[in-house]
Scaffold this active site. Structure first.
Site, PDB file in Angstrom:
ATOM      1  N   ARG A  56      14.429 -24.893 -21.192  1.00 32.08           N
ATOM      2  CA  ARG A  56      14.098 -24.681 -22.800  1.00 32.08           C
ATOM      3  C   ARG A  56      13.056 -23.507 -22.811  1.00 32.08           C
ATOM      4  NH1 ARG A  56      10.553 -25.870 -26.921  1.00 32.08           N
ATOM      5  NH2 ARG A  56      11.675 -26.529 -28.998  1.00 32.08           N
ATOM      6  N   SER A  61      19.810 -34.417 -29.051  1.00 32.20           N
ATOM      7  CA  SER A  61      18.866 -35.011 -29.717  1.00 32.20           C
ATOM      8  C   SER A  61      19.223 -35.989 -30.931  1.00 32.20           C
ATOM      9  CB  SER A  61      17.669 -34.001 -30.202  1.00 32.20           C
ATOM     10  OG  SER A  61      17.186 -33.195 -28.980  1.00 32.20           O
ATOM     11  N   LYS A 115       6.034 -29.100 -28.666  1.00 32.74           N
ATOM     12  CA  LYS A 115       7.020 -28.522 -29.514  1.00 32.74           C
ATOM     13  C   LYS A 115       6.470 -28.249 -30.708  1.00 32.74           C
ATOM     14  CE  LYS A 115      11.280 -29.706 -29.130  1.00 32.74           C
ATOM     15  NZ  LYS A 115      12.550 -30.812 -29.454  1.00 32.74           N
TER      16      LYS A 115
END
Length: 212
Positions: free
Chosen positions: A38, A109, A138
């Site tokens: 990511r 998600s 995040k």
């Protein structure tokens, strides 16, 4: 699929104390069962630098026999032949991604029972549910969900493999699994650890014991 979710490391260059390659190698040595690349946030790599890092991390995963997943970037995943891709609710739709990636792993998600059902309809292999606890990893994290959302999904008949994410530590991993998750996805609990291998092994131990 469920066994791949037991100790799922999400990693990028912006959240590692050491080089991402070393973090991934040490996490794999500690028993990480799946790795997600990511590469997002301020200072994240782009272009050829991002590609080069992805290839390095993928090679480490292949040596260990562990699936390598790319977050959101379908083009990158296709270019390097990644084992799968993970998308959020604000990324390209899961249905469109499934059509593009064929039978590779698709993670989605989900924050509600409705989103989980839609993910299933669109061919998701697993769903990532969270944030379970407050997280600093995040910047675009949704409101904290707690264990309630996993329990609700299971009580409403969601049988898809579930990985809990968001603020999970070794001390908390067991209760996430007991709530109905198949494993935990972590960022800072491993990438910021003084000893990555030990931190990974302890998380895996807690998940395994809770699943018994």
């Amino acid at each position: 699929m469920r066994r791949y979710l037991r100790m799922y490391l999400v990693v990028g260059s912006v959240n590692c104390r050491e080089s991402p390659l070393r973090v991934v190698e040490e996490a794999l040595n500690g028993g990480a069962t799946m790795i997600q690349f990511r590469e997002k946030g301020p200072g994240a790599l782009t272009g050829e630098a991002k590609l080069a890092l992805a290839l390095e991390l993928q090679a480490a995963c292949r040596r260990a026999g562990v699936p390598f997943i790319v977050n959101d970037d379908v083009e990158l995943a296709a270019r390097i032949g990644a084992d799968g891709i993970h998308v959020g609710q604000d990324d390209e739709s899961a249905g469109a991604v499934r059509a593009r990636i064929g039978n590779r792993i698709l993670g989605v998600s989900a924050h509600t029972v409705k989103e989980a059902r839609t993910a299933l309809l669109h061919g998701a292999d697993y769903i990532g549910v969270g944030p379970i606890y407050p997280t600093i990893s995040k910047e675009d994290a949704r409101p904290v969900q707690g264990m309630r959302v996993i329990e609700e999904m299971r009580s409403q008949g969601i049988r898809l493999p579930i990985v809990g994410i968001g603020g999970i530590t070794a001390e908390r991993a067991g209760e996430v699994v007991r709530a109905g998750a198949d494993g935990v996805a972590v960022i800072s609990a491993v990438t910021q650890a003084e000893n990555v291998r030990t931190a990974t092994a302890e998380l895996l131990k807690q998940v395994t014991e809770a699943a018994l």
